[in-house]
Design a protein around this motif. Structure first.
Motif, PDB file in Angstrom:
ATOM      1  N   THR B 266     -13.490  -5.777  -6.834  1.00 45.88           N
ATOM      2  CA  THR B 266     -13.663  -4.130  -6.821  1.00 45.88           C
ATOM      3  C   THR B 266     -14.418  -3.167  -7.882  1.00 45.88           C
ATOM      4  OG1 THR B 266     -12.036  -4.517  -8.948  1.00 45.88           O
ATOM      5  CG2 THR B 266     -10.461  -4.239  -7.529  1.00 45.88           C
ATOM      6  N   TYR B 307      -6.532  -6.271  -7.055  1.00 50.54           N
ATOM      7  CA  TYR B 307      -6.309  -5.326  -5.876  1.00 50.54           C
ATOM      8  C   TYR B 307      -4.867  -4.726  -7.099  1.00 50.54           C
ATOM      9  CZ  TYR B 307      -6.771  -8.207  -1.973  1.00 50.54           C
ATOM     10  OH  TYR B 307      -7.489  -8.390  -0.160  1.00 50.54           O
ATOM     11  N   GLU B 308      -4.191  -4.787  -7.808  1.00 51.73           N
ATOM     12  CA  GLU B 308      -3.955  -4.114  -8.402  1.00 51.73           C
ATOM     13  C   GLU B 308      -4.685  -3.062  -9.425  1.00 51.73           C
ATOM     14  OE1 GLU B 308      -0.978  -5.789 -11.752  1.00 51.73           O
ATOM     15  OE2 GLU B 308       0.121  -7.132 -10.443  1.00 51.73           O
ATOM     16  N   ALA B 311      -6.057  -0.089  -6.997  1.00 50.72           N
ATOM     17  CA  ALA B 311      -4.688   0.187  -7.130  1.00 50.72           C
ATOM     18  C   ALA B 311      -4.606   1.770  -7.738  1.00 50.72           C
ATOM     19  CB  ALA B 311      -3.064  -0.386  -6.784  1.00 50.72           C
ATOM     20  N   LYS B 312      -4.769   0.692  -9.485  1.00 46.60           N
ATOM     21  CA  LYS B 312      -4.537   1.895 -10.794  1.00 46.60           C
ATOM     22  C   LYS B 312      -5.488   3.047 -10.296  1.00 46.60           C
ATOM     23  CE  LYS B 312      -1.475  -1.475 -12.713  1.00 46.60           C
ATOM     24  NZ  LYS B 312      -1.965  -2.623 -13.776  1.00 46.60           N
ATOM     25  N   TYR B 329      -4.825  -0.064   1.734  1.00 43.94           N
ATOM     26  CA  TYR B 329      -3.697   1.044   1.113  1.00 43.94           C
ATOM     27  C   TYR B 329      -3.486   2.439   1.904  1.00 43.94           C
ATOM     28  CZ  TYR B 329      -4.895  -1.761  -2.682  1.00 43.94           C
ATOM     29  OH  TYR B 329      -4.602  -3.142  -3.610  1.00 43.94           O
ATOM     30  N   ARG B 440      -1.020  -6.458  -1.141  1.00 44.30           N
ATOM     31  CA  ARG B 440      -1.839  -4.853  -0.331  1.00 44.30           C
ATOM     32  C   ARG B 440      -0.734  -4.161  -0.231  1.00 44.30           C
ATOM     33  NH1 ARG B 440      -6.533  -8.884   2.172  1.00 44.30           N
ATOM     34  NH2 ARG B 440      -4.355  -8.277   4.207  1.00 44.30           N
ATOM     35  N   CYS B 443       1.067  -2.576  -3.659  1.00 35.28           N
ATOM     36  CA  CYS B 443       0.496  -1.718  -3.677  1.00 35.28           C
ATOM     37  C   CYS B 443       0.086  -0.298  -3.628  1.00 35.28           C
ATOM     38  CB  CYS B 443      -1.106  -2.827  -4.208  1.00 35.28           C
ATOM     39  SG  CYS B 443      -1.427  -3.934  -5.512  1.00 35.28           S
ATOM     40  N   ALA B 444       0.399  -1.132  -1.839  1.00 32.05           N
ATOM     41  CA  ALA B 444       0.277   0.855  -1.166  1.00 32.05           C
ATOM     42  C   ALA B 444       1.021   1.247  -1.779  1.00 32.05           C
ATOM     43  CB  ALA B 444      -0.693  -0.158   0.136  1.00 32.05           C
ATOM     44  N   ILE B 447       1.401   2.923  -4.589  1.00 34.08           N
ATOM     45  CA  ILE B 447       0.622   4.180  -4.469  1.00 34.08           C
ATOM     46  C   ILE B 447       1.145   5.679  -4.487  1.00 34.08           C
ATOM     47  CG2 ILE B 447      -1.483   5.702  -3.561  1.00 34.08           C
ATOM     48  CD1 ILE B 447      -2.661   3.002  -4.063  1.00 34.08           C
TER      49      ILE B 447
END
Lengths: 48, 459
Positions: B266, B307-308, B311-312, B329, B440, B443-444, B447
């Motif tokens: 990330t 991945y989290e 997303a955040k 995402y 993923r 997470c997507a 969001i």
């Protein structure tokens, strides 16, 4: 509904009737080249 | 089938076969999971009321809402697709996308390259205009009624054969109108040879440009090295910035690969964003498990956590007006793919093929160089129809391992090449990739749920 918020989504069962034109992008072609996700592909019909 | 999960303070319920997404509170989350587990309704009323300190009447009201959603086909829907038997073996398919390997050579020597530094385990070669032209004709001839045809200039490094790329684009433009087609070109490049001519041409003709950058300088330069064994970051980043600045809003992806060496990938995605790029993609390395940069079992939970984090952070940056998109995402809940696309997947070996510099056809770029996966060539067409038919069957319903997976209509059964390399069969699954894919998707969708919640709160 007090406890449930339903997001707006495309009805997949309905798309049996109105989908399948095949004009959408080949999923692997666009960026990843190493996986096979289709969820992020745009529908050519929907985007018109 | 439903899939329920909790992430970033959200309780999310996916209804797999309708594609519906519900954001629910703790009580509904509990009740829906109890229904899914087969508990008796009266038992649910009693247990949920006690567990959440509410009156039984409230649980009954909630059950009525759930019944309403079920009746509307948005919850607990059955699989109506499996028995409809989209007859994949006998379906006629057209070719709509080609990956043109215009250069089986490269000016970088990236250690992790699945294309073996552009050579695809064979000889170095450049595609001639004649072979490329024949490939474009093959595509038009085999595309049936499809209007949009995609051609990716790929390698190796396609800019090492730039004149042929330009000639092929000119040829395609000269035939597309009469053929009733619309060519969409993509250029996938490492950036080393980008100059003003490339920028001007690419921004005029290329529907999409995929630019390879792995992120932070030290990460990028460790594996993406020049033939003189120097880092390439300083060479390419200013060129990418210039290209993207003058692209005028046309699509591009800044695409990286992360490996065991940068599990904290990330930070590389954020580095790309901080450089001013806003359409980003970062892929897990694809390589043999014994390579030193291969992702390990120990890396898996760390990658999932990343991945989290991503997303955040994307939500946070978006709120601050500094948002960027991340390829995996970019889920489109309302305008996304129809069920046919979700089942049939990437189309490798049928709708999509790779063409070598010599004109040989392979199911996709990841099979190039593996002789037993040769489908034919652009002169004689697909001659190995048995192999093509095997790929026709390779879809979300063809893999026994996918039967109980909630994500199969998001991945369509996964990548045939990944499956082949992991299991020896294109109808196997690459479980490690599946784990990451599911994360993923969670997470997507999270969001999207947060964005919907924030929108509802504003109204």
């Amino acid at each position: 509904m007090k406890h449930i918020q339903t997001l707006e989504t495309r009805d997949l069962a309905q798309s049996v009737k109105n989908g399948g034109c095949g004009e959408c992008q080949t999923s692997c072609q666009s960026a990843c080249k190493t996986s096979c996700g289709v969820a992020n592909q745009e529908c050519e019909k929907c985007s018109k | 089938m439903i899939h329920t999960y909790q992430l970033n303070g959200c309780n999310i319920v996916l209804d797999v076969y309708s594609g519906s997404v519900h954001l629910v509170d703790e009580i509904a989350y509990d009740v829906i999971n109890r229904i899914d587990a087969g508990e008796d309704r009266e038992q649910i009323v009693t247990a949920a009321a006690a567990a959440h300190g509410v009156e039984p009447a409230e649980i009954r009201e909630l059950l009525a809402d759930i019944d309403e959603l079920t009746a509307a086909g948005k919850l607990f829907t059955e699989d109506v697709y499996a028995d409809k038997a989209f007859d994949y073996k006998n379906r006629s398919t057209v070719v709509k996308a080609l990956c043109l390997h215009v250069a089986h050579t490269c000016n970088l020597t990236c250690n992790y390259c699945f294309a073996a530094q552009g050579k695809f385990h064979g000889d170095r070669a450049l595609m001639s205009f004649e072979v490329g032209k024949r490939a474009l004709d093959f595509l038009v001839e085999n595309s049936g009624n499809r209007v949009n045809l995609e051609v990716d200039f790929f390698g190796g490094e396609p800019l090492m054969n730039w004149d042929v790329v330009k000639q092929l684009v000119a040829y395609a433009r000269s035939i597309e109108k009469d053929a009733g087609k619309n060519f969409r070109f993509t250029l996938t490049t490492n950036g080393v040879l980008i100059d003003d001519d490339v920028i001007e041409f690419a921004n005029k003709e290329m529907h999409n440009v995929v630019l390879s950058l792995d992120g932070r300088p030290q990460v990028h330069d460790k594996l993406r090295r020049t033939v003189n064994n120097k880092g390439s970051y300083d060479i390419i980043v200013p060129k990418f910035q210039k290209l993207v600045e003058s692209r005028g809003g046309k699509g591009y992806y800044m695409r990286g690969t992360f490996t065991h060496d940068n599990v904290d990938f990330t930070n590389d995605v954020f580095h790309m964003a901080d450089l001013g790029f806003d359409q980003l993609s970062m892929e897990p390395v694809v390589c043999a498990p014994d390579e030193p940069w291969a992702l390990t079992a120990e890396d898996l939970p760390k990658v999932k956590e990343q991945y989290e984090i991503l997303a955040k952070e994307m939500l946070r940056r978006n709120r601050e007006g500094k948002g960027f998109t991340f390829y995996h995402y970019m889920i489109d809940l309302t305008g996304g793919p129809c069920i046919y696309k979700r089942i049939s997947g990437c189309g490798s070996g049928t709708e999509y093929m790779a063409v070598t510099p010599w004109g040989d056809l392979y199911p996709c770029h990841q099979f190039v160089g593996d002789e037993k996966y040769k489908l034919g060539n652009v002169f004689d067409g697909v001659t190995n129809t048995e192999l093509r038919d095997e790929f026709k069957l390779c879809n979300a319903y063809a893999r026994p391992d996918c039967k109980d997976c909630w994500a199969r209509l998001y991945c369509s059964g996964g990548c045939a090449a990944n499956a082949y390399h992991a299991t020896g069969s294109i109808r196997g699954i690459y479980e490690y990739g599946c784990e990451l894919f599911r994360k993923r998707m969670e997470c997507a969708i999270m969001i999207k749920a947060v964005e919907a919640m924030e929108k509802a709160n504003k109204e």
